[in-house]
Design an enzyme around this catalytic site. Sequence first.
Site, mmCIF file in Angstrom:
data_model
loop_
_atom_site.group_PDB
_atom_site.id
_atom_site.type_symbol
_atom_site.label_atom_id
_atom_site.label_comp_id
_atom_site.label_asym_id
_atom_site.label_seq_id
_atom_site.Cartn_x
_atom_site.Cartn_y
_atom_site.Cartn_z
ATOM 1 N N ASP A 19 23.149 41.198 10.455
ATOM 2 C CA ASP A 19 24.282 40.353 10.118
ATOM 3 C C ASP A 19 24.234 39.133 11.043
ATOM 4 O O ASP A 19 23.562 39.145 12.087
ATOM 5 C CB ASP A 19 25.583 41.148 10.316
ATOM 6 C CG ASP A 19 26.795 40.368 9.881
ATOM 7 O OD1 ASP A 19 26.712 39.637 8.875
ATOM 8 O OD2 ASP A 19 27.846 40.476 10.545
ATOM 9 N N ASP A 21 27.309 36.595 11.821
ATOM 10 C CA ASP A 21 28.507 36.426 12.647
ATOM 11 C C ASP A 21 28.876 37.733 13.336
ATOM 12 O O ASP A 21 28.982 38.783 12.692
ATOM 13 C CB ASP A 21 29.675 35.955 11.777
ATOM 14 C CG ASP A 21 29.448 34.551 11.223
ATOM 15 O OD1 ASP A 21 28.984 33.696 11.980
ATOM 16 O OD2 ASP A 21 29.719 34.347 10.031
ATOM 17 N N ASP A 215 28.142 44.354 12.981
ATOM 18 C CA ASP A 215 29.268 44.512 13.903
ATOM 19 C C ASP A 215 30.488 45.115 13.218
ATOM 20 O O ASP A 215 31.535 45.250 13.840
ATOM 21 C CB ASP A 215 29.644 43.162 14.528
ATOM 22 C CG ASP A 215 30.303 42.224 13.516
ATOM 23 O OD1 ASP A 215 29.782 42.121 12.384
ATOM 24 O OD2 ASP A 215 31.322 41.594 13.861
#
Length: 269
Positions: A19, A21, A215
């Site tokens: 990922d 961000d 995250d």
Amino acid sequence: MEDEGTVEMRKPIECWLSDMDGVLVHEGQPVPGADEFIRRLRDSGKRFMVLTNNSIYTQRDLAVRLRAAGLDIPPEAIWTSALATAQFLTLQRPGGSAYVIGEAGLTTALHEAGYVLTDINPDYVVLGETRTYSFTQITRAIRLIEGGARFIATNPDPVGPSTEGSLPATGAVAAMITKATGVSPYFIGKPNPMMMRSALRAIDGHSESTAMIGDRMDTDIVSGMEAGLHTILVLTGVMGGDQVDRYPFRPSQVVNSVADLIDMVEAGG
């Protein structure tokens, strides 16, 4: 903090999905160690792809934005929900037509996939992310769906960030269209494992030897798990380590940040 107890028996990691961000960048700044992690991936020759649900930007746009943040990632190593959507539609209905609400990232991907963008009897209404949702466009989308167009959305994220605060995003606008039509969209982006599988196809990867770094448990980790990948949760984004046990599934590993994964690259996982 590495959760050694959840590391499972698996093949050496040959491909990496990550990922963007919260993993590589946070609020426009690189996560400490992210530049070295990317450099190690490139130097090792390992295949990798950076994933984002954002459908606004093209690969080149995102590469420039990442370079400004100090991360040298080539455009071809970036995979967006717009690209995944274009690939999905090409497989479903090659050379079809679509009425699109979105930005250059989405319209460019569909054009390059051979799609005709039109509001005259399109096969699909495709909803993506934009900073300027138009009530006129939304009304047109509702009427086209009522007329039989199939409803696709690039991702289910309800809000997006801005310097002023939250902005309504694809999922929120999709909910409004669904309320008006009674038709729910098919979401392509995370947590749909379709996003992972399409990225794997793009780099000719195999699930049993690929890791997914994210995250968020509810998007990155669950979609990676459902795609059969080795999943790694980092704690540099929205999730804290104490939140992992709230979910009925677990990542394969939990680490503080991508800095903890640098040595795994050369070791092959």
